[in-house]
Design an enzyme around this catalytic site. Structure first.
Site, PDB file in Angstrom:
ATOM      1  N   SER A   7      46.208  42.105  45.421  1.00 21.14           N
ATOM      2  CA  SER A   7      45.561  43.265  44.778  1.00 21.14           C
ATOM      3  C   SER A   7      46.284  44.700  45.056  1.00 21.14           C
ATOM      4  O   SER A   7      45.814  45.562  45.333  1.00 21.14           O
ATOM      5  CB  SER A   7      44.042  43.384  45.385  1.00 21.14           C
ATOM      6  OG  SER A   7      43.293  42.103  44.924  1.00 21.14           O
TER       7      SER A   7
ATOM      8  N   GLY B  82      43.737  38.743  43.507  1.00 22.48           N
ATOM      9  CA  GLY B  82      42.990  38.916  42.157  1.00 22.48           C
ATOM     10  C   GLY B  82      41.278  39.128  42.549  1.00 22.48           C
ATOM     11  O   GLY B  82      40.514  39.187  41.658  1.00 22.48           O
TER      12      GLY B  82
ATOM     13  N   GLU C 163      50.483  36.255  51.308  1.00 20.61           N
ATOM     14  CA  GLU C 163      49.516  36.554  50.272  1.00 20.61           C
ATOM     15  C   GLU C 163      48.199  35.835  50.775  1.00 20.61           C
ATOM     16  O   GLU C 163      48.028  34.875  50.735  1.00 20.61           O
ATOM     17  CB  GLU C 163      49.926  35.846  48.953  1.00 20.61           C
ATOM     18  CG  GLU C 163      51.017  36.374  48.120  1.00 20.61           C
ATOM     19  CD  GLU C 163      51.108  36.331  46.576  1.00 20.61           C
ATOM     20  OE1 GLU C 163      51.009  37.321  46.093  1.00 20.61           O
ATOM     21  OE2 GLU C 163      50.720  35.371  46.211  1.00 20.61           O
TER      22      GLU C 163
ATOM     23  N   ASN D 242      53.965  38.506  38.865  1.00 25.04           N
ATOM     24  CA  ASN D 242      53.547  37.301  38.688  1.00 25.04           C
ATOM     25  C   ASN D 242      52.693  37.431  37.545  1.00 25.04           C
ATOM     26  O   ASN D 242      51.592  37.623  37.756  1.00 25.04           O
ATOM     27  CB  ASN D 242      52.978  36.402  39.971  1.00 25.04           C
ATOM     28  CG  ASN D 242      52.458  35.287  39.362  1.00 25.04           C
ATOM     29  OD1 ASN D 242      52.646  34.677  38.536  1.00 25.04           O
ATOM     30  ND2 ASN D 242      51.663  34.643  40.577  1.00 25.04           N
TER      31      ASN D 242
ATOM     32  N   LYS E  27      51.333  35.048  35.865  1.00 31.69           N
ATOM     33  CA  LYS E  27      50.318  33.842  35.703  1.00 31.69           C
ATOM     34  C   LYS E  27      50.158  33.393  34.381  1.00 31.69           C
ATOM     35  O   LYS E  27      51.177  33.435  33.578  1.00 31.69           O
ATOM     36  CB  LYS E  27      48.961  34.101  36.336  1.00 31.69           C
ATOM     37  CG  LYS E  27      49.157  34.999  37.895  1.00 31.69           C
ATOM     38  CD  LYS E  27      47.802  35.077  38.515  1.00 31.69           C
ATOM     39  CE  LYS E  27      47.902  35.636  39.775  1.00 31.69           C
ATOM     40  NZ  LYS E  27      46.984  35.562  40.604  1.00 31.69           N
TER      41      LYS E  27
ATOM     42  N   GLU F 295      47.466  29.298  44.304  1.00 30.37           N
ATOM     43  CA  GLU F 295      46.660  28.843  43.117  1.00 30.37           C
ATOM     44  C   GLU F 295      47.358  27.542  42.892  1.00 30.37           C
ATOM     45  O   GLU F 295      46.630  26.528  42.664  1.00 30.37           O
ATOM     46  CB  GLU F 295      46.851  29.705  41.975  1.00 30.37           C
ATOM     47  CG  GLU F 295      45.931  30.731  41.780  1.00 30.37           C
ATOM     48  CD  GLU F 295      46.489  32.170  41.353  1.00 30.37           C
ATOM     49  OE1 GLU F 295      47.229  31.952  40.583  1.00 30.37           O
ATOM     50  OE2 GLU F 295      45.937  33.323  41.472  1.00 30.37           O
TER      51      GLU F 295
ATOM     52  N   HIS G  16      52.624  29.193  45.574  1.00 27.55           N
ATOM     53  CA  HIS G  16      51.598  30.034  45.265  1.00 27.55           C
ATOM     54  C   HIS G  16      50.362  29.479  45.397  1.00 27.55           C
ATOM     55  O   HIS G  16      50.045  28.332  45.359  1.00 27.55           O
ATOM     56  CB  HIS G  16      51.507  30.655  43.923  1.00 27.55           C
ATOM     57  CG  HIS G  16      50.718  31.787  43.578  1.00 27.55           C
ATOM     58  ND1 HIS G  16      49.417  31.682  43.386  1.00 27.55           N
ATOM     59  CD2 HIS G  16      50.820  32.989  43.675  1.00 27.55           C
ATOM     60  CE1 HIS G  16      48.796  32.745  43.150  1.00 27.55           C
ATOM     61  NE2 HIS G  16      49.777  33.819  43.358  1.00 27.55           N
TER      62      HIS G  16
END
Ligand code: PEP
Length: 250
Positions: free
Chosen positions: A212, A173, A167, A9, A11, A97, A95
């Site tokens: 991560s 991240g 996730e 991904n 991003k 985010e 996701h």
């Protein structure tokens, strides 16, 4: 036997130049990746460039998001059929985010899942708890709620062509990776929840870990019986790191 999937991904990262270099690096190394299926999810503006570079290679590509709608007055949106038209095989939905920064509800994510699948894309449904939720001991409830929104709307058979990515939000991240045991526990819970509706679908379903994951921690995560690959953010931006994770999935 489930074929591992490692999906990158990207991003909102990249330029024409950096994308070209990354794709060259991936193409140069993909021959060594025997077993795992590999995919990249670039920002949508780079999808034509990715299609041009990857057509005819074993690397698949997909969107990072998809509209609930098929076409029309939805400024800024991209439909599932558009992604398909540019060779996408996958679409990430839900996701964290997007759930957080764009206030996407479980119900909206389920509609995106339906739109992607309805057009012939394989949805990668992201689920996972925040740090606060983990500390409150409600990790399983959160993942169950996010998955049930899709199951209740689409039925369990819809997961036969889909992928789930677990996730934990606190690991995305942040450099804080879930331990293999923590991740396996949630993956087993997810598979069990789906098995309660359909054991065959659950057995065939690929459940990726994301948060991560790097070349140096991938092998022990991927060795766990219910971890079938990875959804990779930061480490997917460097060909060597991403390929290192793909190799660990062999
Ligand atoms: C992600 O955003 O899906 C992700 C897993 O990011 P990172 O690998 O950078 O934690």
């Amino acid at each position: 036997m489930r074929q591992p999937l490692v999906a990158g991904n990207w991003k909102m990262n990249g330029s024409r130049e950096s994308v070209a270099a990354l794709l060259e690096g991936l193409k140069a190394g993909i021959g060594q990746v025997g077993k795992a299926e590999v995919a990249v999810c670039p920002p949508s503006i780079f999808i034509p460039q990715v299609e041009e570079a990857l057509r005819g290679t074993p690397i698949a590509w997909g969107g990072q998001d998809v509209s609930t709608e098929a076409s029309g007055a939805y400024t800024g949106e991209i439909s599932a059929s558009m992604l398909l038209d540019f060779g996408c095989a996958y679409a990430i939905v839900g996701h964290s985010e997007r759930r957080t920064l764009h206030c996407e509800s479980d119900e909206l994510v389920a509609r995106k899942f339906a739109a992607a699948r309805g057009a012939g894309l394989k949805p990668i449904l992201c689920v996972g708890e925040t740090l606060e939720e983990r500390e409150q001991g409600v990790t399983e409830q959160v993942c169950a709620r996010q998955i049930d929104a899709v199951l209740d709307r689409e039925g369990v058979a819809a997961l036969a062509d889909a992928v789930i990515a677990y996730e934990p939000v606190w690991a995305i991240g942040t450099g804080k990776v879930a331990s293999p045991e923590q991740a396996q526990e949630v993956h087993a819970f997810i598979r069990g929840r789906i098995a309660a509706r359909d054991a065959g679908v659950a057995e065939g379903l690929r459940i990726l870990y994301g948060g991560s994951m790097k070349p140096d921690n991938a092998a022990e995560l991927l060795a766990k019986p219910d971890i079938d690959g990875g959804l990779i953010g930061g480490a997917s931006l460097k060909a060597g790191d991403f390929l290192g994770i793909c190799l660990a999935a062999n």
